[in-house]
Design a protein around this motif. Structure first.
Motif, PDB file in Angstrom:
ATOM      1  N   ALA A   1     135.606  -0.800 -35.468  1.00  0.00           N
ATOM      2  CA  ALA A   1     136.192   0.516 -35.726  1.00  0.00           C
ATOM      3  C   ALA A   1     135.317   1.296 -36.698  1.00  0.00           C
ATOM      4  O   ALA A   1     135.100   2.503 -36.551  1.00  0.00           O
TER       5      ALA A   1
ATOM      6  N   ILE B   1     124.707   5.131 -38.385  1.00  0.00           N
ATOM      7  CA  ILE B   1     125.936   4.425 -38.782  1.00  0.00           C
ATOM      8  C   ILE B   1     125.731   3.740 -40.125  1.00  0.00           C
ATOM      9  O   ILE B   1     126.538   3.886 -41.036  1.00  0.00           O
ATOM     10  N   ILE B   2     124.641   3.006 -40.236  1.00  0.00           N
ATOM     11  CA  ILE B   2     124.345   2.415 -41.536  1.00  0.00           C
ATOM     12  C   ILE B   2     123.061   3.034 -42.078  1.00  0.00           C
ATOM     13  O   ILE B   2     122.308   3.669 -41.349  1.00  0.00           O
TER      14      ILE B   2
ATOM     15  N   GLU C   1     128.427  -1.422 -43.384  1.00  0.00           N
ATOM     16  CA  GLU C   1     128.422  -2.856 -43.071  1.00  0.00           C
ATOM     17  C   GLU C   1     129.284  -3.667 -44.036  1.00  0.00           C
ATOM     18  O   GLU C   1     129.391  -4.886 -43.908  1.00  0.00           O
TER      19      GLU C   1
ATOM     20  N   ASP D   1     132.045   0.980 -37.241  1.00  0.00           N
ATOM     21  CA  ASP D   1     130.839   1.459 -36.560  1.00  0.00           C
ATOM     22  C   ASP D   1     131.161   2.666 -35.693  1.00  0.00           C
ATOM     23  O   ASP D   1     130.438   3.656 -35.684  1.00  0.00           O
TER      24      ASP D   1
ATOM     25  N   GLN E   1     137.419  -2.892 -40.410  1.00  0.00           N
ATOM     26  CA  GLN E   1     137.165  -3.563 -39.141  1.00  0.00           C
ATOM     27  C   GLN E   1     135.773  -3.172 -38.708  1.00  0.00           C
ATOM     28  O   GLN E   1     135.446  -1.980 -38.651  1.00  0.00           O
TER      29      GLN E   1
ATOM     30  N   TYR F   1     134.140   0.144 -28.424  1.00  0.00           N
ATOM     31  CA  TYR F   1     135.372   0.259 -29.206  1.00  0.00           C
ATOM     32  C   TYR F   1     136.219   1.421 -28.693  1.00  0.00           C
ATOM     33  O   TYR F   1     135.701   2.503 -28.432  1.00  0.00           O
TER      34      TYR F   1
END
Lengths: 649, 299
Positions: free
Chosen positions: A90, B50-51, A261, A92, A87, B83
């Motif tokens: 979630a 994060i990435i 990603e 991230d 998802q 989130y």
């Protein structure tokens, strides 16, 4: 400021529990109903279970659902425990938190393992307590229970860890679920497909030799054996454990490399996309060949199958990779695939490695075997160890000559013929390697006299008949039983047993290929070896004489003294005879001959056999004294006494 | 201090960021502007660890961020859609944050609660969008981050909530030198809080400016001479824009204010007014200077 370096996070565990705790709970409850309840209900039910003691009953409680759950639950667990990877939001969020990927992995996967193992361990504990407070020996023993716990844990673990790896490779949960099962089945399925398809082109592939072990290649196919047999070899247990560990290591490795990603992407790693497209298309192509090979058995249909299925496979793989149905403009990879596949096929068809024509040289060969039933041969080898094949150079040369004939006379189409005989030639080479080829021939005995000669040779019988492979000193009893258990005799005297087995061996060696079975079956019970059994044949003169000398013949065999009457017919079936008997022979449709004279019955009995041979056979309904239902045996018309022939003509 | 150097990122075959350089000083608020699809979110996610970028580097306080727990402890990323774990209450989410962020400050949490007046026993998912956004700031600021990375934080919020959130951010920046990167596709949303502005377009920075410099550097003047504009003025300063109304010129000019004053005085203009310039106007003219129309780049 507290330093947070420990690998355990209370809150992560809590989150995991909220995410997947329900799966564990469902599993626990279903195990309770499948296993515990069934055990409790059957505690007093001794008799019903008495005959099924030979297998591990625990796995069979719950009517197969237990086995399905062994695979379903860990996959569900893996899907939900890795749901956050699939998802976007979630994913991230979780990866923005100050937790290393290793810790996330250990937490999630570790929690998954606990959640999978706990229901098994708890159920095991309950069963252990039940076994201690009441008598359940007819359902399971403590060693059954230990085996049940161990095997359940192993299967859950390997399935879960494979699913974790698949979950890392994809960004879509449903693909994770489907491809887990494909991956689990892949080693067995792919080997089967590849070998089956190669057979269309290459002559001599030792198919049965490889495929005999095929079910061990996948936990899904192996589970039948694991749960029925009360045994898993230490090697197998090691393979399951190592497999789990390797999968977990691979999972962690992939997780560290995995781009965040990739969530919602069908394939998480860019480099895997072409690999996936080509291998998926290839597998589908093989499925096409397999399918048309079985239903059409014609090479043109098989080629059509390759074309059609490669196209279907290619389009499906593109649909998966592109996540869209609109893939009909993407043909570049399919073109490459077709070129590659054609080159591959040409290489195989033209046999560039010289696979088909290779026969080891005489001086390289230690032992040669001719094998008509690879499955039984392998069984004997694993039961009794090394088998003594043809070692005499003259014999080996005969095998080589036959092998050469097979190579020369084999046709590719024979593999597709349902009337084929499968024959394996196996050489054990002096360098320790095995050289195995299998051929599929029509009319094998008629066309190859050397074959008939070799399989009637003493050497062949010595490595084929289990009677020569057992240790006669380990035989504990001989049991003679006639058909319908009319007579039974058990011999436990050690000297008599050994003497009998040695005589039987001589009889077997001299037995013609088409021997006639009597109505008596012998079981030889072994200590620490597999029992074996066979019919006594009319031609087994030595053991029949031995029985007579020891005054055991009357106890072991059906003689004319046991027979009340015989009814013969040249055309009637078993059912018709029974019907006629019940209606006092009123039938006019067929002719029957009633024989009650002892001498005449003896004449007929001498020529009968159990097995049905040819069309031109007389059926004999044998009525034993004090028995209502007849035994059906046969007499070949060539052997039947004259008075019978005269009556029917 | 956040330093981004030569950063590039591709998704499949599509280039999202290309050789991006960025520098954010400690205690400043950096506004990252750009239209949808410019690469803002990707850049922020890379900065937040994060990435992972394909090439280039991201250093926060001289440390890499990707998979580095130490620096991530001091940084919080708030995505455009906050989130929360499903069915978690604010209290449960707070416990989760408290467990993971070692600087978690419970007093601050209670203090913000008094400002926001939200019930901590409510499930976050039952809150409205604006309230959820407030919860995400509440949780983030209670974790006392040194770096706050915000992706479109004000998008779709009403003025009251926007104000509340801006105040919370500014308070932390002022009190404890928190560093903030905030992205937006709307200049007006962020101009009042940012000290730096960078405009990202098709994965590349069009320019980066200190807002104070920007405001003191560009001037709008109304000026009239006998005859045309003197060439001296045109040669000495960069003229970003000029238009003529009657005999009066409206000129957007770049240069030091004192220098401009002196130069113009020496040219003896008939009329000379220096007019105030809004940030948006500045951008319009700056972008014209590099050959873009701002409507194409920002809303």
């Amino acid at each position: 400021m507290r330093l947070k370096t420990s690998l355990f996070s209370h809150e992560l565990a809590k989150q995991n529990f909220r995410q997947v705790g329900w799966i564990s709970l469902i599993y626990m409850v279903s195990l309770f109903f499948f296993v515990v309840m069934n055990v409790i209900l059957n505690i007093g039910n001794v008799e019903e279970y008495y005959y099924e003691l030979w297998r591990n009953e625990l796995f069979h409680l719950g009517a197969g659902f237990q086995l399905i759950f062994l695979f379903l639950i860990p996959v569900l667990m893996a899907i939900f425990i890795l749901r956050y990877l699939h998802q976007k939001d979630a994913s991230d969020f979780m990866h923005s938190l100050p937790i290393s990927r290793t810790k996330l992995f250990v937490h999630h996967v570790g929690f998954g393992f606990i959640a999978l193992w706990l229901p098994i361990l708890l159920t095991g504990l309950i069963l252990f307590i039940i076994a201690n407070v009441s008598n359940v020996a007819h359902i399971y023993t403590l060693s059954n229970l230990a085996y049940w716990i161990l095997m359940s844990l192993l299967i859950l673990s390997i399935t879960f860890s494979v699913s974790i790896v698949v979950g890392m490779l994809t960004g879509i949960s449903i693909i994770q679920g489907i491809f887990t099962f494909i991956f689990l089945f892949f080693p067995a399925g792919f080997t089967l497909l590849l070998i089956f398809n190669m057979n269309f082109a290459l002559i001599g592939i030792p198919e049965s030799f490889y495929l005999g072990e095929l079910d061990k290649f996948s936990p899904i196919t192996d589970v039948a054996q694991l749960t029925v047999e009360e045994y898993a070899s230490p090697l197998k247990v090691m393979v399951y454990i190592l497999g789990t560990i390797i999968m977990l290591g691979l999972g962690l490795f992939l997780y560290k490399k995995r781009p965040v990603e990739a969530a919602t992407q069908p394939i998480a790693f860019q480099v895997l996309k072409p690999i996936f497209i080509y291998s998926f298309t290839f597998c589908f192509t093989l499925i096409g060949g397999f399918y048309y090979g079985i239903i059409q058995t014609d090479i043109r249909w098989i080629l059509f199958g390759y074309g059609l299925f490669s196209l279907i496979g290619y389009l499906i793989s593109q649909v998966i990779v592109q996540k869209t149905w609109r893939v009909f403009h993407q043909w570049r990879e399919y073109l490459y695939f077709c070129i590659g596949a054609i080159i591959f096929m040409v290489l195989i068809v033209f046999d560039i490695t010289g696979f088909e024509n290779r026969i080891p040289k005489l001086e390289e060969i230690e032992t040669a075997y001719l094998i008509t039933d690879t499955y039984m041969f392998n069984n004997r080898e694993s039961f009794y160890g090394n088998l003594n094949g043809f070692t005499d150079p003259t014999d080996i040369e005969k095998v080589q000559a036959l092998h050469r004939q097979f190579i020369d006379q084999s046709r590719r189409a024979d593999f597709l013929d349902h009337n084929r005989w499968d024959i394996t030639v196996r050489y054990k080479l002096k360098n320790g390697k095995d050289f195995v080829r299998e051929y599929h021939m029509l009319d094998l005995p008629e066309r190859f006299p050397i074959y008939t000669e070799l399989i009637n040779s003493t050497t062949y019988k010595l490595y084929t008949e289990p009677i020569f492979l057992i240790d006669q000193q380990l035989a504990s009893s001989l049991r003679f039983s006639t058909i319908g258990s009319y007579k039974e005799l058990t011999i436990t005297d050690r000297d008599q047993i050994v003497e009998f087995i040695e005589l039987l061996r001589q009889d077997v060696l001299e037995e013609p290929k088409y021997a006639r079975e009597t109505m008596t079956y012998i079981d030889i019970h072994m200590v620490d070896q597999a029992d074996l059994g066979r019919y006594i044949y009319v031609e087994d003169e030595r053991i029949i004489n031995w029985l007579k000398q020891n005054k055991l013949y009357e106890q072991a065999m059906i003689t004319v003294n046991d027979i009340d009457r015989m009814i013969l017919s040249d055309s009637a079936s078993y059912e018709e005879i029974l019907y006629a008997q019940n209606h006092n022979f009123d039938q006019k449709d067929f002719k029957t001959l009633l024989v009650t004279d002892e001498e005449a019955m003896q004449d007929i009995l001498d020529q009968t056999q159990m097995g049905y041979v040819e069309d031109d056979t007389y059926i004999v309904a044998l009525y034993l004294k004090q028995r209502l239902d007849p035994i059906i045996i046969y007499v070949d018309s060539v052997l039947v006494p004259d008075f019978v022939t005269e009556y029917f003509n | 201090m956040i330093t981004v150097q030569e950063l590039s990122k591709n998704f499949s075959k599509k280039t999202v960021l290309e050789n991006v350089n960025l520098h954010v000083n400690k205690g400043s608020i950096y506004g990252l502007l750009g239209s949808n699809g410019a690469g803002k979110t990707t850049l922020l996610k890379i900065i937040a660890g994060i990435i992972k970028q394909d090439t280039g580097s991201v250093m926060v306080d001289h440390s890499k961020v990707f998979d580095q727990v130490g620096i991530k402890q001091r940084m919080i990323f708030i995505p455009d859609q906050p989130y929360f774990f499903s069915h978690y209450t604010v209290k449960q989410m707070a416990e989760f944050y408290a467990d993971l962020y070692s600087n978690w400050n419970h007093e601050r949490f209670q203090q913000i609660q008094r400002i926001l007046k939200l019930d901590i026993n409510n499930k976050v998912h039952q809150f409205s969008k604006g309230m959820q956004r407030q919860v995400s700031f509440w949780l983030a600021l209670s974790a006392m981050p040194e770096y706050l990375v915000l992706d479109e934080p004000f998008d779709g919020l009403d003025a009251v909530v926007r104000k509340k959130i801006k105040n919370l951010i500014i308070q932390d920046v002022a009190e404890r030198q928190m560093t903030v990167i905030v992205s937006s596709h709307n200049l007006r949303e962020v101009e009042d809080i940012c000290d730096y502005i960078g405009i990202l377009h098709h994965g590349q920075f069009l320019f980066e400016k200190d807002l104070d410099d920007l405001k003191s550097d560009i001037h709008k003047i109304q000026i009239a001479f006998k005859g045309d504009l003197p060439t001296k003025l045109i040669d000495s300063f960069q003229i970003l824009h000029k238009e003529k109304r009657g005999s009066v010129y409206l000129v957007i000019i770049r240069g030091d204010r004192v220098e401009i004053d002196e130069t113009i005085a020496s040219l003896e203009p008939l009329v000379y007014d220096l007019l105030p310039l809004s940030l948006e106007e500045i951008f319009v003219y700056e972008m014209e200077g590099v050959g873009y129309a701002i409507e194409n780049i920002l809303v």
